[in-house]
Design a protein around this motif. Structure first.
Motif, PDB file in Angstrom:
ATOM      1  N   HIS A   1       7.783   1.430  10.860  1.00 46.27           N
ATOM      2  CA  HIS A   1       7.346   0.543   9.781  1.00 46.27           C
ATOM      3  C   HIS A   1       8.433   0.390   8.708  1.00 46.27           C
ATOM      4  N   GLY A   2       9.612   0.938   8.968  1.00 44.11           N
ATOM      5  CA  GLY A   2      10.706   0.819   8.015  1.00 44.11           C
ATOM      6  C   GLY A   2      10.660   1.792   6.857  1.00 44.11           C
ATOM      7  N   HIS A   3       9.787   2.793   6.923  1.00 48.86           N
ATOM      8  CA  HIS A   3       9.648   3.719   5.797  1.00 48.86           C
ATOM      9  C   HIS A   3      10.940   4.505   5.538  1.00 48.86           C
ATOM     10  N   MET A   4      11.587   4.991   6.597  1.00 49.39           N
ATOM     11  CA  MET A   4      12.789   5.786   6.395  1.00 49.39           C
ATOM     12  C   MET A   4      13.916   4.953   5.812  1.00 49.39           C
TER      13      MET A   4
ATOM     14  N   GLY B   1       0.789  -1.224   0.000  1.00 47.80           N
ATOM     15  CA  GLY B   1       0.000   0.000   0.000  1.00 47.80           C
ATOM     16  C   GLY B   1       0.822   1.276   0.000  1.00 47.80           C
ATOM     17  N   VAL B   2       2.146   1.137   0.023  1.00 45.52           N
ATOM     18  CA  VAL B   2       3.043   2.294   0.035  1.00 45.52           C
ATOM     19  C   VAL B   2       3.818   2.317  -1.280  1.00 45.52           C
ATOM     20  N   ARG B   3       3.971   3.495  -1.853  1.00 52.12           N
ATOM     21  CA  ARG B   3       4.677   3.626  -3.122  1.00 52.12           C
ATOM     22  C   ARG B   3       5.722   4.727  -3.032  1.00 52.12           C
ATOM     23  N   VAL B   4       6.704   4.641  -3.911  1.00 52.76           N
ATOM     24  CA  VAL B   4       7.738   5.675  -3.989  1.00 52.76           C
ATOM     25  C   VAL B   4       7.264   6.748  -4.954  1.00 52.76           C
ATOM     26  N   GLY B   5       7.198   7.980  -4.475  1.00 49.89           N
ATOM     27  CA  GLY B   5       6.770   9.098  -5.300  1.00 49.89           C
ATOM     28  C   GLY B   5       7.658  10.300  -5.063  1.00 49.89           C
ATOM     29  N   SER B   6       7.086  11.459  -5.159  1.00 51.33           N
ATOM     30  CA  SER B   6       7.845  12.689  -4.948  1.00 51.33           C
ATOM     31  C   SER B   6       6.952  13.736  -4.305  1.00 51.33           C
ATOM     32  N   LEU B   7       7.588  14.687  -3.665  1.00 47.88           N
ATOM     33  CA  LEU B   7       6.879  15.800  -3.061  1.00 47.88           C
ATOM     34  C   LEU B   7       6.565  16.849  -4.117  1.00 47.88           C
ATOM     35  N   SER B   8       5.587  17.689  -3.835  1.00 45.85           N
ATOM     36  CA  SER B   8       5.213  18.770  -4.749  1.00 45.85           C
ATOM     37  C   SER B   8       5.307  20.100  -4.000  1.00 45.85           C
ATOM     38  N   PRO B   9       5.269  21.219  -4.715  1.00 41.50           N
ATOM     39  CA  PRO B   9       5.331  22.523  -4.049  1.00 41.50           C
ATOM     40  C   PRO B   9       4.258  22.705  -2.985  1.00 41.50           C
TER      41      PRO B   9
ATOM     42  N   CYS C   1      10.001  10.534  -1.787  1.00 40.77           N
ATOM     43  CA  CYS C   1       8.870  10.566  -0.863  1.00 40.77           C
ATOM     44  C   CYS C   1       8.127   9.236  -0.933  1.00 40.77           C
ATOM     45  N   LEU C   2       7.861   8.642   0.226  1.00 39.66           N
ATOM     46  CA  LEU C   2       6.990   7.478   0.296  1.00 39.66           C
ATOM     47  C   LEU C   2       5.574   7.958   0.545  1.00 39.66           C
ATOM     48  N   GLN C   3       4.626   7.439  -0.231  1.00 43.23           N
ATOM     49  CA  GLN C   3       3.241   7.901  -0.168  1.00 43.23           C
ATOM     50  C   GLN C   3       2.301   6.735   0.108  1.00 43.23           C
ATOM     51  N   ASP C   4       1.166   7.059   0.709  1.00 40.65           N
ATOM     52  CA  ASP C   4       0.147   6.030   0.890  1.00 40.65           C
ATOM     53  C   ASP C   4      -0.677   5.905  -0.390  1.00 40.65           C
ATOM     54  N   GLY C   5      -1.703   5.092  -0.347  1.00 45.27           N
ATOM     55  CA  GLY C   5      -2.497   4.833  -1.546  1.00 45.27           C
ATOM     56  C   GLY C   5      -3.186   6.052  -2.109  1.00 45.27           C
ATOM     57  N   SER C   6      -3.412   7.059  -1.281  1.00 44.89           N
ATOM     58  CA  SER C   6      -4.069   8.282  -1.750  1.00 44.89           C
ATOM     59  C   SER C   6      -3.073   9.361  -2.155  1.00 44.89           C
ATOM     60  N   GLY C   7      -1.770   9.046  -2.089  1.00 52.01           N
ATOM     61  CA  GLY C   7      -0.750  10.005  -2.483  1.00 52.01           C
ATOM     62  C   GLY C   7      -0.280  10.930  -1.384  1.00 52.01           C
ATOM     63  N   GLN C   8      -0.684  10.660  -0.135  1.00 56.42           N
ATOM     64  CA  GLN C   8      -0.264  11.500   0.980  1.00 56.42           C
ATOM     65  C   GLN C   8       1.137  11.095   1.446  1.00 56.42           C
ATOM     66  N   PRO C   9       2.004  12.061   1.752  1.00 61.15           N
ATOM     67  CA  PRO C   9       3.369  11.749   2.177  1.00 61.15           C
ATOM     68  C   PRO C   9       3.393  11.011   3.524  1.00 61.15           C
ATOM     69  N   LEU C  10       4.284  10.013   3.605  1.00 61.52           N
ATOM     70  CA  LEU C  10       4.526   9.289   4.849  1.00 61.52           C
ATOM     71  C   LEU C  10       5.935   9.569   5.376  1.00 61.52           C
ATOM     72  N   ALA C  11       6.890   9.582   4.464  1.00 62.77           N
ATOM     73  CA  ALA C  11       8.292   9.820   4.809  1.00 62.77           C
ATOM     74  C   ALA C  11       8.990  10.384   3.587  1.00 62.77           C
ATOM     75  N   TRP C  12      10.057  11.148   3.807  1.00 64.64           N
ATOM     76  CA  TRP C  12      10.741  11.762   2.673  1.00 64.64           C
ATOM     77  C   TRP C  12      12.203  12.039   2.988  1.00 64.64           C
ATOM     78  N   VAL C  13      12.958  12.248   1.923  1.00 63.98           N
ATOM     79  CA  VAL C  13      14.376  12.614   1.996  1.00 63.98           C
ATOM     80  C   VAL C  13      14.614  13.711   0.968  1.00 63.98           C
ATOM     81  N   LEU C  14      15.098  14.874   1.417  1.00 69.07           N
ATOM     82  CA  LEU C  14      15.443  15.985   0.531  1.00 69.07           C
ATOM     83  C   LEU C  14      16.956  16.149   0.493  1.00 69.07           C
ATOM     84  N   THR C  15      17.494  16.536  -0.661  1.00 64.10           N
ATOM     85  CA  THR C  15      18.907  16.857  -0.773  1.00 64.10           C
ATOM     86  C   THR C  15      19.073  18.321  -1.150  1.00 64.10           C
ATOM     87  N   ASP C  16      20.315  18.811  -0.998  1.00 66.01           N
ATOM     88  CA  ASP C  16      20.545  20.242  -1.177  1.00 66.01           C
ATOM     89  C   ASP C  16      21.634  20.523  -2.203  1.00 66.01           C
TER      90      ASP C  16
END
Length: 215
Positions: free
Chosen positions: A192-195, A119-127, A160-175
């Motif tokens: 749950h091992g998301h990070m 139920g978790v997918r790898v996606g990306s964050l948005s503005p 960004c890891l997202q749930d089935g509705s696309g809501q963020p669960l965990a993320w990693v940003l670089t600079d």
């Protein structure tokens, strides 16, 4: 100091810094970004070329201004040594792995690497997620940090890891320096091992782009 603008010189500098890892890590990522399209609009200065003794990576322009005025890092180079220094009073210091705020780890990239939970997918964050990032970043909570986070969100790789509705669960940003700036798991989704998954994906993608992964 001399600004390096020649692509051949910048490529040569990348090779020199690569041989000086891990000491050169504070500036190595900035040079890699410059040589790969320069999304952060940075520049590199050296005291002389090619036998430089000191170098500085900073936002482009003779005088850095605005929110990026302190986003600089440098190294000094002497025979047999390479010493790093930084100038970032309001941002995280030179990379140190810490829970939820560290850098991508040097995890083995094997078929046994962790996978997203059902139920978790790898996606990306948005503005639209900038306010969430600003609220959860230890250095955030103000207008200046929000502008900084919006900039790196729009310019640099993130996971960004997202749930089935696309809501963020965990993320990693670089600079600008290729380091992990804001890694976070929402409290209700921890343990749950998301990070671990997010960091592994970030490390795999960084490695594919030629960036070192460490931790």
């Amino acid at each position: 100091m001399k600004i390096l603008t020649c692509s051949a010189h910048l490529q040569h500098l990348e090779g020199i810094l690569r041989k000086s890892l891990p000491i050169a890590l504070p500036v190595f990522g900035a040079v890699l970004n410059i040589n790969r399209g320069n999304p952060g609009q940075f520049e590199v200065l050296v005291d002389k070329w090619p036998e430089f003794g000191a170098m500085l990576a900073r936002p482009s322009g003779e005088v850095a201004s605005g929110d990026m005025e302190h986003c600089r890092r440098g190294v000094t180079r002497r025979p047999g040594t390479c010493q790093a220094c930084s100038e970032q009073p309001w941002m995280p210091p030179a990379p140190h792995p810490r829970p939820h705020t560290g850098t991508p780890p040097s995890a083995p990239l094997t078929p046994a690497s962790p996978r997203p939970a059902p139920g978790v997918r790898v996606g990306s964050l948005s503005p639209s997620h900038v306010d969430l990032l600003n609220e959860t970043w230890p250095y955030g909570g103000n207008a200046r940090s929000r502008r900084f986070l919006a900039e790196i969100l729009g310019r640099f790789p993130q996971v960004c890891l997202q749930d089935g509705s696309g809501q963020p669960l965990a993320w990693v940003l670089t600079d600008h320096f290729g380091t992990g700036t804001h890694s976070y798991t929402l409290p209700e989704h921890r343990r749950h091992g998301h990070m671990q998954v997010a960091l592994t994906v970030a490390a795999q993608r960084a490695h594919a782009r030629g960036f070192p992964t460490y931790g």
